[in-house]
Enzyme design. Structure first.
Site, PDB file in Angstrom:
ATOM      1  N   THR A 112       0.675  -1.027  -0.064  1.00  0.00           N
ATOM      2  CA  THR A 112       0.223  -0.124  -0.011  1.00  0.00           C
ATOM      3  C   THR A 112       0.981   1.335   0.142  1.00  0.00           C
ATOM      4  OG1 THR A 112      -1.231  -1.297   1.571  1.00  0.00           O
ATOM      5  CG2 THR A 112      -2.159   0.740   1.031  1.00  0.00           C
ATOM      6  N   VAL A 160       6.837   0.412  -3.080  1.00  0.00           N
ATOM      7  CA  VAL A 160       7.139  -0.496  -4.000  1.00  0.00           C
ATOM      8  C   VAL A 160       8.591  -1.012  -3.798  1.00  0.00           C
ATOM      9  CG1 VAL A 160       7.504  -0.605  -6.508  1.00  0.00           C
ATOM     10  CG2 VAL A 160       5.888   1.065  -5.870  1.00  0.00           C
ATOM     11  N   ASP A 186       4.055  -1.036  14.585  1.00  0.00           N
ATOM     12  CA  ASP A 186       3.483  -1.595  13.521  1.00  0.00           C
ATOM     13  C   ASP A 186       3.811  -3.103  13.579  1.00  0.00           C
ATOM     14  OD1 ASP A 186       1.579  -1.834  11.655  1.00  0.00           O
ATOM     15  OD2 ASP A 186       2.946  -1.079   9.979  1.00  0.00           O
ATOM     16  N   LYS A 204      13.314  -0.189  -0.834  1.00  0.00           N
ATOM     17  CA  LYS A 204      11.834   0.132  -0.775  1.00  0.00           C
ATOM     18  C   LYS A 204      11.837   1.590  -0.795  1.00  0.00           C
ATOM     19  CE  LYS A 204       8.584  -1.005   2.492  1.00  0.00           C
ATOM     20  NZ  LYS A 204       8.298  -2.063   3.543  1.00  0.00           N
TER      21      LYS A 204
HETATM   22  P1  ADP Z   1       3.559  -5.327   2.281  1.00  0.00           P
HETATM   23  O1  ADP Z   1       3.459  -5.046   3.574  1.00  0.00           O
HETATM   24  O2  ADP Z   1       2.114  -5.380   1.576  1.00  0.00           O
HETATM   25  O3  ADP Z   1       4.151  -6.858   2.272  1.00  0.00           O
HETATM   26  P2  ADP Z   1       5.923  -4.111   1.305  1.00  0.00           P
HETATM   27  O4  ADP Z   1       5.942  -2.793   0.608  1.00  0.00           O
HETATM   28  O5  ADP Z   1       6.531  -4.291   2.749  1.00  0.00           O
HETATM   29  O6  ADP Z   1       4.269  -4.573   1.556  1.00  0.00           O
HETATM   30  O7  ADP Z   1       6.431  -5.248   0.413  1.00  0.00           O
HETATM   31  C1  ADP Z   1       6.006  -5.553  -0.797  1.00  0.00           C
HETATM   32  C2  ADP Z   1       6.662  -6.779  -1.192  1.00  0.00           C
HETATM   33  O8  ADP Z   1       8.345  -6.522  -1.318  1.00  0.00           O
HETATM   34  C3  ADP Z   1       6.596  -7.804   0.049  1.00  0.00           C
HETATM   35  O9  ADP Z   1       5.455  -8.487  -0.209  1.00  0.00           O
HETATM   36  C4  ADP Z   1       8.026  -8.560  -0.511  1.00  0.00           C
HETATM   37  O10 ADP Z   1       7.390  -9.647  -1.369  1.00  0.00           O
HETATM   38  C5  ADP Z   1       8.760  -7.765  -1.178  1.00  0.00           C
HETATM   39  N1  ADP Z   1       9.690  -7.353   0.132  1.00  0.00           N
HETATM   40  C6  ADP Z   1       9.662  -6.249   0.914  1.00  0.00           C
HETATM   41  N2  ADP Z   1      10.726  -6.132   1.758  1.00  0.00           N
HETATM   42  C7  ADP Z   1      11.502  -7.036   1.316  1.00  0.00           C
HETATM   43  C8  ADP Z   1      12.733  -7.601   1.716  1.00  0.00           C
HETATM   44  N3  ADP Z   1      13.520  -6.961   2.561  1.00  0.00           N
HETATM   45  N4  ADP Z   1      13.428  -8.574   0.996  1.00  0.00           N
HETATM   46  C9  ADP Z   1      12.918  -9.062   0.108  1.00  0.00           C
HETATM   47  N5  ADP Z   1      11.490  -8.909  -0.305  1.00  0.00           N
HETATM   48  C10 ADP Z   1      10.911  -7.883   0.412  1.00  0.00           C
END
Ligand code: ADP
Length: 311
Positions: A17, A20, A134, A37
């Site tokens: 949400t 990306v 959170d 991120k």
């Molecule tokens: P959500 O909280 O909906 O999972 P995020 O924005 O935290 O959304 O992450 C989106 C997606 O990115 C996650 O579902 C995961 O697949 C990938 N992701 C997030 N953080 C990591 C990380 N540190 N290493 C690998 N993949 C990640």
């Protein structure tokens, strides 16, 4: 700009949400993979804010612990977006394991291991005067060696949504403590401990313990599942800004918890009850949790390499 140049951005890994997430690697060492991120910072909020946000997040970089995801770098891009460079953890999160009842089996020893890792992470945050705000299964990522790592500090997310408090229905409320639901403006590490308790319950039930549909429903579920907060069990609660309760439910006794959560044993049930104390001042602290006898009673926590994982 300096920081940004250290990393090479690769393919998109996923989208939540508020952010990306991209795969990336270190320019100087392509074998070192990272997750980048990109927080979607809302326009009306951004004018000159990114540098502040970066500064605030920088101190999270110093929070180094085996059960906390490493924040390798923070930088803002030209579009004022915030970029967090994180340890790459491709094995999913605890929520995936909890939900996959067809393929993933786990028991009391595994729950104890996961809870130990979560509790140590929260303890370390609090020792360093950081609240997570959170905690939920989806924010507990799993490393290749089975270590669970706390991710996604609420602080970062608060930059993505300045209206977070008004758009409460889109945010998961299931892990929120009663003091926040009642609008308390001063709160403490006890908010995280409550979330830890709800995660503990969820690990046992393999379903969210109190999945409220909105804030009022959340309060109702807490009253029904745990008990109604009153001046008796929580002096001062009725003076909190948004105090409202649906009728008077007596506080649940030990028998109720034994019945629903008995698989973690008497000591586990005792710890669970102490994390779910309605009154934040009576709630156990993360430090006290670590001293609880449950960690030493049978069964011993599973070694991290032997923990169930998704293949
Ligand atoms: P959500 O909280 O909906 O999972 P995020 O924005 O935290 O959304 O992450 C989106 C997606 O990115 C996650 O579902 C995961 O697949 C990938 N992701 C997030 N953080 C990591 C990380 N540190 N290493 C690998 N993949 C990640």
């Amino acid at each position: 700009e300096e920081e940004k140049r250290k990393y090479v951005k690769g393919k998109k890994l996923g989208e939540g949400t508020y952010a990306v997430v991209f795969l990336g690697h270190l320019r100087s060492s392509p074998a070192t993979r990272v997750a980048i991120k990109k927080i979607k910072v809302q326009k009306e909020y951004t004018e000159g804010m990114a540098p502040d946000a970066v500064r605030e997040l920088k101190h999270l970089q110093e929070l180094q612990h085996p059960n906390i995801i490493s924040l390798l770098s923070v930088f803002s891009s030209k579009d004022q977006n915030l970029n967090l460079v994180l340890e790459y953890l491709p094995l999913g999160d605890l929520e995936m394991l909890i939900r996959d009842t067809d393929n993933v089996r786990y028991g009391a020893a595994d729950i104890k291991a996961w809870m130990g890792m979560l509790t140590r992470a929260v303890w370390f945050c609090h020792e360093n005067f950081v609240l997570h705000r959170d905690i939920k299964p989806n924010n507990l990522l799993i490393a290749a060696d089975g270590e669970v790592k706390l991710a996604d500090f609420g602080l970062a997310r608060s930059f993505a949504d300045p209206h977070r408090h008004m758009t409460s229905n889109v945010i998961t409320r299931w892990y929120r403590p009663p003091e926040l639901l009642f609008g308390a403006r001063y709160y403490s590490g006890a908010v995280d401990v409550w979330s830890v308790g709800t995660v503990f319950a969820e690990l046992v039930l393999r379903a969210p313990y109190m999945p409220g549909n909105n804030e009022l429903d959340q309060i109702k579920m807490i009253c029904e599942s745990i008990g109604t907060p009153t001046e008796d069990n929580w002096p001062g609660v009725t003076r909190l800004p948004e105090y409202t309760v649906p009728g008077q439910h007596p506080t649940r006794g030990r028998d109720y918890y034994e019945m629903r959560f008995g698989i973690v044993g008497t000591d586990g049930v005792d710890l669970l009850m102490k994390t779910l104390s309605l009154n934040p001042q009576k709630r156990i602290t993360a430090r006290e949790m670590l001293q609880h006898r449950w960690w030493h009673s049978e069964p011993k926590p599973t070694r991290k390499d032997d923990l169930p994982r998704k293949d």
